[in-house]
Scaffold this motif. Structure first.
Motif: not given
Length: 247
Positions: A136-140, A43-44, A34-37, A116-123
């Motif tokens: 929100g949450t995806v199988d990987i 990152g944080t 999943t990802y955080y905002g 968000p930057r990492a999650f966006s690279r999945l697409g």
């Protein structure tokens, strides 16, 4: 009973190919992510690894970072790198995202809570990434890969340090596929190496370090790496020192 040449050749092929076939099946591990905002997608700076502001971008990874759960391993997983691919063919990029573990994070049966930057690279593209975020949450499937940071290994002195009474240090830009298992400090008067304590995440500390320049070494996998350049005697909290060592 003697085996014929063809049987012997076939047996040799099985012996050599069977481990490779097994490794292929186990190359990737199935999980969920999943990802955080965050306001800018990076990152944080408050991640549990202790990377601070550096942990927002992690050098050349440009914010492709994640909090991990089981891969955390009491902080030993801090700074390790992974390839993560999602499993919706019409949306997911074939190579997925290459990211760095910088935090401890838990989701709904997930191994990765991604920036968000990492999650966006999945697409596959921008539109696909937007669709994936709706899930929100995806199988990987994921695997550990060698890190490829730019530049030399760095010693960053944590702001909690106080020269000469207390030293807490981060080791940054460690390339390759192995953990930083231990850090030691050379005690000149006693002519021996003394271990630092992993106080939390990727932060190692030492109470009452020796005055003067400080020589550290660190263990990557089973190998000890000893920079030729020590931390100078006038070291300051918050400063970062170049070891001139590349891995």
């Amino acid at each position: 009973m003697e085996l014929g040449f063809r049987h012997q050749l076939g047996l040799v092929c099985v012996i050599f190919l069977f481990p490779a076939l097994c490794n292929c099946k186990e190359y990737f591990t199935n999980s969920r992510a999943t990802y955080y905002g965050s306001p800018d997608g990076y990152g944080t700076p408050t991640g549990a690894c202790g990377f601070g502001e550096y942990g927002r971008k992690m050098n050349r990874y440009d914010g492709r970072v994640a909090g991990v759960s089981g891969l955390w391993r009491n902080g030993a997983g801090c700074g390790t790198c992974y390839q993560v691919k999602c499993k919706i063919p019409e949306l997911c990029d074939v190579n997925g995202a290459f990211l760095v573990a910088t935090d401890q994070g838990y989701g709904d049966r997930t191994d990765f809570v991604m920036s968000p930057r990492a999650f966006s690279r999945l697409g596959r593209n921008q539109n696909a990434s937007a669709e994936l975020k709706k899930y929100g949450t995806v199988d990987i499937a994921y695997r550990r890969v060698p890190c490829t940071f730019m530049g030399n290994v760095l010693f960053h002195i944590k702001e909690s340090s106080s020269n000469p009474g207390y030293l807490a240090v981060l080791i940054l830009n460690v390339n390759g596929k192995y953990d930083v298992n231990a850090v030691e400090m050379w005690q000149k008067g006693q002519q021996r190496w003394e271990p630092l304590r992993r106080v939390y995440g990727a932060v190692f500390d030492f109470a009452n370090p020796p005055r003067g320049a400080i020589l550290l070494r660190f263990q990557v996998g089973v190998n000890w790496m000893t920079p030729n350049i020590p931390i100078p005697s006038n070291w300051k909290p918050g400063a970062t020192y170049d070891t001139k060592l590349q891995l």
